[in-house]
Scaffold this active site. Structure first.
Site, short mmCIF file in Angstrom:
data_model
loop_
_atom_site.label_atom_id
_atom_site.label_comp_id
_atom_site.label_asym_id
_atom_site.label_seq_id
_atom_site.Cartn_x
_atom_site.Cartn_y
_atom_site.Cartn_z
N SER A 124 1.03 -0.89 -0.10
CA SER A 124 0.27 -0.01 0.02
C SER A 124 0.60 0.85 0.13
O SER A 124 1.80 1.44 0.34
CB SER A 124 -1.22 -0.72 1.75
OG SER A 124 -0.95 1.27 1.44
N TYR A 148 -1.41 -0.94 11.17
CA TYR A 148 -1.84 -1.80 9.53
C TYR A 148 -0.69 -1.27 8.49
O TYR A 148 -0.02 -1.89 8.07
CB TYR A 148 -2.92 -1.07 9.27
CG TYR A 148 -3.06 -1.53 7.85
CD1 TYR A 148 -3.72 -2.03 7.10
CD2 TYR A 148 -3.35 0.20 6.87
CE1 TYR A 148 -3.41 -2.74 5.86
CE2 TYR A 148 -2.75 -0.45 5.66
CZ TYR A 148 -3.29 -1.51 5.24
OH TYR A 148 -3.45 -1.93 3.24
N LYS A 152 2.51 -3.61 6.79
CA LYS A 152 2.70 -3.82 4.99
C LYS A 152 4.47 -3.20 5.01
O LYS A 152 5.09 -4.83 3.96
CB LYS A 152 1.97 -2.99 3.89
CG LYS A 152 0.70 -2.83 4.55
CD LYS A 152 0.37 -3.73 3.61
CE LYS A 152 -1.38 -4.06 3.40
NZ LYS A 152 -1.51 -5.64 3.06
N1 LIG Z 1 -8.70 -1.07 -0.46
C1 LIG Z 1 -7.73 -0.29 -0.45
O1 LIG Z 1 -8.01 0.98 0.29
C2 LIG Z 1 -6.32 -1.25 -0.16
C3 LIG Z 1 -5.34 -0.25 -0.30
C4 LIG Z 1 -3.58 -0.45 -0.32
C5 LIG Z 1 -3.56 -2.00 0.59
N2 LIG Z 1 -4.51 -2.96 0.44
C6 LIG Z 1 -4.54 -4.41 0.40
O2 LIG Z 1 -5.14 -5.27 -0.46
C7 LIG Z 1 -5.65 -6.33 -0.01
C8 LIG Z 1 -6.95 -6.73 -0.84
O3 LIG Z 1 -7.65 -5.42 0.21
P1 LIG Z 1 -9.30 -5.54 -0.45
O4 LIG Z 1 -9.72 -4.30 -0.39
O5 LIG Z 1 -9.95 -5.98 -1.49
O6 LIG Z 1 -9.78 -6.24 0.94
P2 LIG Z 1 -10.65 -6.96 1.60
O7 LIG Z 1 -11.20 -6.92 3.31
O8 LIG Z 1 -12.52 -6.53 0.85
O9 LIG Z 1 -10.44 -8.23 1.00
C9 LIG Z 1 -8.87 -9.15 2.09
C10 LIG Z 1 -10.41 -10.63 1.95
O10 LIG Z 1 -9.26 -11.06 3.02
C11 LIG Z 1 -9.69 -12.02 4.24
N3 LIG Z 1 -9.19 -12.89 4.49
C12 LIG Z 1 -8.57 -11.54 5.64
N4 LIG Z 1 -7.95 -12.34 6.66
C13 LIG Z 1 -8.02 -14.03 5.95
C14 LIG Z 1 -7.07 -14.75 6.67
N5 LIG Z 1 -6.46 -15.08 7.56
N6 LIG Z 1 -7.63 -16.28 6.17
C15 LIG Z 1 -7.92 -16.30 4.70
N7 LIG Z 1 -8.83 -14.83 4.68
C16 LIG Z 1 -9.07 -13.00 4.77
C17 LIG Z 1 -11.72 -11.37 3.96
O11 LIG Z 1 -12.40 -12.15 4.01
C18 LIG Z 1 -11.49 -10.54 2.78
O12 LIG Z 1 -12.23 -11.17 1.76
C19 LIG Z 1 -5.80 -6.20 1.70
O13 LIG Z 1 -4.16 -6.93 1.87
C20 LIG Z 1 -5.88 -4.85 1.85
O14 LIG Z 1 -3.98 -4.49 2.84
C21 LIG Z 1 -6.55 -2.17 0.34
#
Ligand SMILES: NC(=O)c1ccc[n+]([C@@H]2O[C@H](COP(=O)([O-])OP(=O)(O)OC[C@H]3O[C@@H](n4cnc5c(N)ncnc54)[C@H](O)[C@@H]3O)[C@@H](O)[C@H]2O)c1
Length: 336
Positions: A124, A148, A152
């Site tokens: 991120s 958080y 990362k």
């Molecule tokens: N959305 C954003 O703004 C953003 C920005 C930068 C980075 N990210 C990173 O991208 C990744 C995906 O983000 P997103 O927005 O799709 O989030 P999200 O919460 O929609 O998706 C994450 C998924 O991981 C699953 N999950 C969490 N812990 C788990 C575990 N221990 N075992 C199995 N499944 C598990 C959740 O059920 C969910 O479906 C994350 O790592 C997040 O930190 C997101």
């Protein structure tokens, strides 16, 4: 070629699933549904015309993940699974260290044991903390301002150490800026539980009348209209970026760390205006004090992604708002 998506039922993972299928690859989802809904699987089937394999379970369960990698003959992994709410990470840091760092350790253990060494990791722009200037290049100093962001940073460092220990790892670290929007079908999109942490889902809920107004945190930043400027990137562009990253790792075998952003910044008020136009709904807002930890401006330099992956973002802010609105208005309660 079978590609494992940990957290593949979530917001970015589900859109990437569709992009992988369109690229001729076969996604396998691993998710514990802690922050997603199984109904997404039927939506994916509707969009892609084929059933997507999903294994329900926890990435922390190393023996199960190891077995899954073997059973599905997984060639590469996209690691999305993790918790992502900054405020919650301040209130419950151990949850974040356990799930995000523990999850990455567990996955890497399973991958090492099964000789699967190609991984794309969801990092991120938060790793840049409060950047000294914009646009942000990948060699900017990294900092963290909350647990958080710390997870990362630690995972990025862990991946670098794995690479030093064993040069055969092919690791793609993708630093996302601000993912927004939804699939143009309106069938999948961002489905936050409770009060949305991010701007666009909040604005969408104001537009549909679920929330009375938007708080704009600070209008005295050193930006053109005084409100915070961010690099909003369409989730469809992000999904394409994952396919490009995977193909680069598989074809060239070189590890990399790249920004995935548009290279443009938009202010909060610009987003509000664009969403009003896309939805044809008023978005009432009020100015509130700045929030601790928020930075004035954050947008990416994107030249490295273009050079290494041959990828660049294509969608406009108007398109992001139109797609987010189609998803919100067609699914006022998300997947429920
Ligand atoms: N959305 C954003 O703004 C953003 C920005 C930068 C980075 N990210 C990173 O991208 C990744 C995906 O983000 P997103 O927005 O799709 O989030 P999200 O919460 O929609 O998706 C994450 C998924 O991981 C699953 N999950 C969490 N812990 C788990 C575990 N221990 N075992 C199995 N499944 C598990 C959740 O059920 C969910 O479906 C994350 O790592 C997040 O930190 C997101």
């Amino acid at each position: 070629m079978n590609i494992l998506l940990t957290g593949g039922a979530g917001y970015i993972g589900s859109h990437t699933c569709v992009a992988l299928i369109e690229a001729g690859l076969t996604p396998v989802i691993l998710d514990n549904f802690s922050n997603s809904h199984p109904a997404v699987l039927e939506r994916l089937r509707q969009i892609s015309g084929q059933a997507v394999v999903c294994e329900k379970g926890d990435v922390l369960d190393t023996p199960w993940v190891t077995d899954l990698l073997l059973r599905h003959e997984i060639a590469a992994v996209l690691h999305f699974a993790g918790d992502k709410a900054v405020g919650e990470s301040v209130a419950q840091p151990l949850k974040y260290y356990r799930n995000n760092i523990g999850g990455a350790v567990s996955l890497l253990d399973a991958m090492q044991a099964t000789d699967c060494r190609t991984l794309v990791f969801s990092s991120s722009a938060t790793v840049y903390g409060d950047p000294a200037s914009v646009p942000i290049t990948e060699d900017f100093p990294r900092q963290h301002t909350n647990p958080y962001g710390h997870t990362k940073l630690v995972i990025e460092d862990m991946l670098a150490a794995m690479q030093v220990a064993d040069a055969s790892w092919r690791l793609g670290v993708l630093r996302y800026f601000n993912p927004v929007g939804a699939h143009p079908s309106g069938l999948i999109g961002e489905d936050p539980s409770g009060i949305p942490n991010n701007l666009m889902p909040f604005v969408a809920q104001v537009a549909i009348g679920k929330r009375p107004f938007l708080n704009v945190y600070g209008n005295d930043y050193a930006t053109p209209d005084g409100t915070g400027v961010r690099d909003y990137i369409h989730v469809q562009d992000l999904a394409e970026g994952h396919v490009a990253a995977l193909q680069a790792l598989l074809e060239k075998g070189e590890s990399f760390t790249v920004n995935l952003g548009t290279g443009r910044g938009n202010s909060v008020l610009e987003v509000v205006k664009a969403f009003e136009q896309a939805s044809d709904q008023p978005i009432p807002y009020q100015i509130a004090p700045r929030r601790a930890g928020d930075v004035a401006q954050c947008y990416a330099e994107t030249a490295l992604a273009k050079a290494l992956l041959g990828w660049s973002a294509k969608h406009s802010l108007a398109g992001m708002c139109a797609d987010a609105w189609r998803w919100q208005s067609g699914n006022p309660d998300g997947y429920k």
